[in-house]
Write a protein that holds these residues in place. Structure first.
Motif, PDB file in Angstrom:
ATOM      1  N   ARG A  95       0.816  -1.223   0.000  1.00 45.51           N
ATOM      2  CA  ARG A  95       0.000   0.000   0.000  1.00 45.51           C
ATOM      3  C   ARG A  95       0.848   1.270   0.000  1.00 45.51           C
ATOM      4  O   ARG A  95       0.433   2.282  -0.570  1.00 45.51           O
ATOM      5  CB  ARG A  95      -0.941  -0.003   1.210  1.00 45.51           C
ATOM      6  CG  ARG A  95      -2.074  -1.004   1.104  1.00 45.51           C
ATOM      7  CD  ARG A  95      -3.137  -0.737   2.164  1.00 45.51           C
ATOM      8  NE  ARG A  95      -2.612  -0.894   3.521  1.00 45.51           N
ATOM      9  CZ  ARG A  95      -2.618  -2.047   4.190  1.00 45.51           C
ATOM     10  NH1 ARG A  95      -3.112  -3.142   3.617  1.00 45.51           N
ATOM     11  NH2 ARG A  95      -2.151  -2.114   5.416  1.00 45.51           N
ATOM     12  N   GLY A  96       2.029   1.239   0.633  1.00 47.88           N
ATOM     13  CA  GLY A  96       2.751   2.502   0.736  1.00 47.88           C
ATOM     14  C   GLY A  96       4.259   2.435   0.759  1.00 47.88           C
ATOM     15  O   GLY A  96       4.915   3.462   0.974  1.00 47.88           O
ATOM     16  N   ASN A  97       4.846   1.261   0.551  1.00 47.85           N
ATOM     17  CA  ASN A  97       6.306   1.141   0.614  1.00 47.85           C
ATOM     18  C   ASN A  97       6.861   0.361  -0.571  1.00 47.85           C
ATOM     19  O   ASN A  97       7.601  -0.604  -0.414  1.00 47.85           O
ATOM     20  CB  ASN A  97       6.735   0.472   1.932  1.00 47.85           C
ATOM     21  CG  ASN A  97       6.613   1.404   3.117  1.00 47.85           C
ATOM     22  OD1 ASN A  97       7.080   2.531   3.077  1.00 47.85           O
ATOM     23  ND2 ASN A  97       5.957   0.936   4.168  1.00 47.85           N
ATOM     24  N   ARG A  98       6.505   0.782  -1.760  1.00 48.33           N
ATOM     25  CA  ARG A  98       6.977   0.099  -2.973  1.00 48.33           C
ATOM     26  C   ARG A  98       8.286   0.735  -3.459  1.00 48.33           C
ATOM     27  O   ARG A  98       8.508   1.940  -3.294  1.00 48.33           O
ATOM     28  CB  ARG A  98       5.909   0.177  -4.064  1.00 48.33           C
ATOM     29  CG  ARG A  98       4.589  -0.452  -3.643  1.00 48.33           C
ATOM     30  CD  ARG A  98       3.586  -0.456  -4.789  1.00 48.33           C
ATOM     31  NE  ARG A  98       3.178   0.874  -5.195  1.00 48.33           N
ATOM     32  CZ  ARG A  98       2.189   1.556  -4.625  1.00 48.33           C
ATOM     33  NH1 ARG A  98       1.518   1.048  -3.608  1.00 48.33           N
ATOM     34  NH2 ARG A  98       1.854   2.768  -5.068  1.00 48.33           N
ATOM     35  N   LEU A  99       9.109  -0.090  -4.081  1.00 49.65           N
ATOM     36  CA  LEU A  99      10.373   0.423  -4.600  1.00 49.65           C
ATOM     37  C   LEU A  99      10.812  -0.360  -5.829  1.00 49.65           C
ATOM     38  O   LEU A  99      10.190  -1.347  -6.209  1.00 49.65           O
ATOM     39  CB  LEU A  99      11.465   0.404  -3.513  1.00 49.65           C
ATOM     40  CG  LEU A  99      11.684  -0.884  -2.708  1.00 49.65           C
ATOM     41  CD1 LEU A  99      12.498  -1.892  -3.491  1.00 49.65           C
ATOM     42  CD2 LEU A  99      12.409  -0.578  -1.405  1.00 49.65           C
ATOM     43  N   LEU A 100      11.887   0.101  -6.455  1.00 48.07           N
ATOM     44  CA  LEU A 100      12.489  -0.554  -7.608  1.00 48.07           C
ATOM     45  C   LEU A 100      13.912  -0.958  -7.271  1.00 48.07           C
ATOM     46  O   LEU A 100      14.617  -0.235  -6.562  1.00 48.07           O
ATOM     47  CB  LEU A 100      12.514   0.397  -8.812  1.00 48.07           C
ATOM     48  CG  LEU A 100      11.166   0.886  -9.346  1.00 48.07           C
ATOM     49  CD1 LEU A 100      11.380   1.986 -10.387  1.00 48.07           C
ATOM     50  CD2 LEU A 100      10.372  -0.267  -9.959  1.00 48.07           C
ATOM     51  N   ILE A 101      14.326  -2.096  -7.792  1.00 45.72           N
ATOM     52  CA  ILE A 101      15.697  -2.566  -7.609  1.00 45.72           C
ATOM     53  C   ILE A 101      16.342  -2.670  -8.988  1.00 45.72           C
ATOM     54  O   ILE A 101      15.980  -3.544  -9.778  1.00 45.72           O
ATOM     55  CB  ILE A 101      15.752  -3.938  -6.908  1.00 45.72           C
ATOM     56  CG1 ILE A 101      15.063  -3.874  -5.539  1.00 45.72           C
ATOM     57  CG2 ILE A 101      17.194  -4.393  -6.745  1.00 45.72           C
ATOM     58  CD1 ILE A 101      13.691  -4.460  -5.513  1.00 45.72           C
ATOM     59  N   PRO A 102      17.271  -1.770  -9.333  1.00 46.63           N
ATOM     60  CA  PRO A 102      17.903  -1.831 -10.651  1.00 46.63           C
ATOM     61  C   PRO A 102      18.812  -3.044 -10.776  1.00 46.63           C
ATOM     62  O   PRO A 102      19.536  -3.400  -9.838  1.00 46.63           O
ATOM     63  CB  PRO A 102      18.701  -0.518 -10.727  1.00 46.63           C
ATOM     64  CG  PRO A 102      18.925  -0.114  -9.312  1.00 46.63           C
ATOM     65  CD  PRO A 102      17.752  -0.627  -8.538  1.00 46.63           C
ATOM     66  N   ALA A 103      18.784  -3.680 -11.944  1.00 49.57           N
ATOM     67  CA  ALA A 103      19.591  -4.886 -12.162  1.00 49.57           C
ATOM     68  C   ALA A 103      19.869  -5.064 -13.654  1.00 49.57           C
ATOM     69  O   ALA A 103      19.189  -4.469 -14.499  1.00 49.57           O
ATOM     70  CB  ALA A 103      18.868  -6.113 -11.625  1.00 49.57           C
ATOM     71  N   THR A 104      20.855  -5.872 -13.960  1.00 50.70           N
ATOM     72  CA  THR A 104      21.120  -6.256 -15.344  1.00 50.70           C
ATOM     73  C   THR A 104      21.037  -7.766 -15.535  1.00 50.70           C
ATOM     74  O   THR A 104      20.972  -8.239 -16.668  1.00 50.70           O
ATOM     75  CB  THR A 104      22.513  -5.765 -15.799  1.00 50.70           C
ATOM     76  OG1 THR A 104      23.494  -6.141 -14.820  1.00 50.70           O
ATOM     77  CG2 THR A 104      22.531  -4.251 -15.976  1.00 50.70           C
ATOM     78  N   SER A 105      21.040  -8.511 -14.444  1.00 49.23           N
ATOM     79  CA  SER A 105      20.879  -9.970 -14.535  1.00 49.23           C
ATOM     80  C   SER A 105      20.646 -10.521 -13.140  1.00 49.23           C
ATOM     81  O   SER A 105      20.773  -9.808 -12.141  1.00 49.23           O
ATOM     82  CB  SER A 105      22.127 -10.625 -15.157  1.00 49.23           C
ATOM     83  OG  SER A 105      23.259 -10.446 -14.326  1.00 49.23           O
ATOM     84  N   TYR A 106      20.293 -11.802 -13.079  1.00 47.84           N
ATOM     85  CA  TYR A 106      20.238 -12.480 -11.789  1.00 47.84           C
ATOM     86  C   TYR A 106      20.719 -13.915 -11.974  1.00 47.84           C
ATOM     87  O   TYR A 106      20.933 -14.388 -13.100  1.00 47.84           O
ATOM     88  CB  TYR A 106      18.836 -12.419 -11.180  1.00 47.84           C
ATOM     89  CG  TYR A 106      17.777 -13.250 -11.852  1.00 47.84           C
ATOM     90  CD1 TYR A 106      17.458 -14.534 -11.393  1.00 47.84           C
ATOM     91  CD2 TYR A 106      17.040 -12.754 -12.924  1.00 47.84           C
ATOM     92  CE1 TYR A 106      16.463 -15.291 -11.990  1.00 47.84           C
ATOM     93  CE2 TYR A 106      16.040 -13.498 -13.529  1.00 47.84           C
ATOM     94  CZ  TYR A 106      15.758 -14.769 -13.055  1.00 47.84           C
ATOM     95  OH  TYR A 106      14.770 -15.520 -13.648  1.00 47.84           O
TER      96      TYR A 106
END
Length: 220
Positions: A95-106
């Motif tokens: 509801r209020g704590n969303r984010l993005l995690i930048p990456a190029t692979s896993y």
């Protein structure tokens, strides 16, 4: 999924793709930010506190988490998309704590047999930076300490990735970055996307083989 990931890109690439604020100090550095990321490490994630995207450092994974009055033995690094809206912990963060995690692979590990494990690197077929969907988890741990960490959202793997692992990370397309990060967005799960099989590729990184113990004939 997801045991490790990589961000093999320059600071300026990350700044430009995610339209980051406070970019002065970052832009002076062209060094690659992170080659391989492990759970428990402090990593860079992106959130939107007001009207601009900001880079912040958080621990990956919730340790000493207490669920229903009982401390969990293992650290929690991912949230499953199937329980985002039903789990009290995940739904509150959604509801209020969303984010993005930048990456190029896993990275994923495939168990070939009881003696052999293969390590694969999985990446965008266009070799571009992408963004895992993530949540900020704020909680009081089993020792009574306040914690602030992030987890990565995962889904069932597509048919291509299922040959390696049954789960894969969920991504947020570039066109949905702002909506996903904004607390004003209602029903944000519709912004999430699974990598299509045509958008992904992978390569074998290494093979680990345990020594087989042969049955020895009795000497007596």
């Amino acid at each position: 999924m997801c045991g490790r990931y990589a961000l093999n890109a320059s600071s300026s690439q990350v700044i430009e793709q995610f339209e980051l604020a406070y970019e002065g100090g970052l832009r002076n550095s062209e060094e690659r930010i992170e080659k391989e990321v492990f759970p428990s490490k402090i990593e860079e994630v992106i959130f939107r506190p007001t009207t601009q995207n900001v880079l912040e450092s958080k621990h990956w994974g919730a340790k000493n988490l207490v669920i229903n009055g009982k401390p969990l033995k293992d650290q929690v690094n991912v949230a499953t998309i199937e329980k985002l809206e039903t789990s009290p912990l995940w739904s509150k963060a959604l509801r209020g704590n969303r984010l993005l995690i930048p990456a190029t692979s896993y990275f994923e590990w495939k168990e070939v047999d009881k003696f052999t494990t293969e390590k694969y690197e999985i990446y965008n077929s266009t070799n571009q930076i992408f963004a895992f969907a993530g949540l900020t988890i704020i909680y009081v741990d089993a020792e009574g300490k306040n914690q602030n960490c992030f987890v990565i959202i995962t889904s069932e793997a597509n048919e291509k990735i299922k040959t390696i692992h049954h789960r894969q990370p969920v991504i947020v397309p570039i066109s949905n970055y702002t909506k996903w990060l904004s607390n004003e967005t209602a029903n944000p799960t519709h912004l999430l996307k699974q990598f299509d099989r045509t958008e992904m590729d992978y390569k074998l990184i290494s093979t680990k083989t345990k020594k087989k113990i042969e049955n020895q004939p009795s000497l007596f």
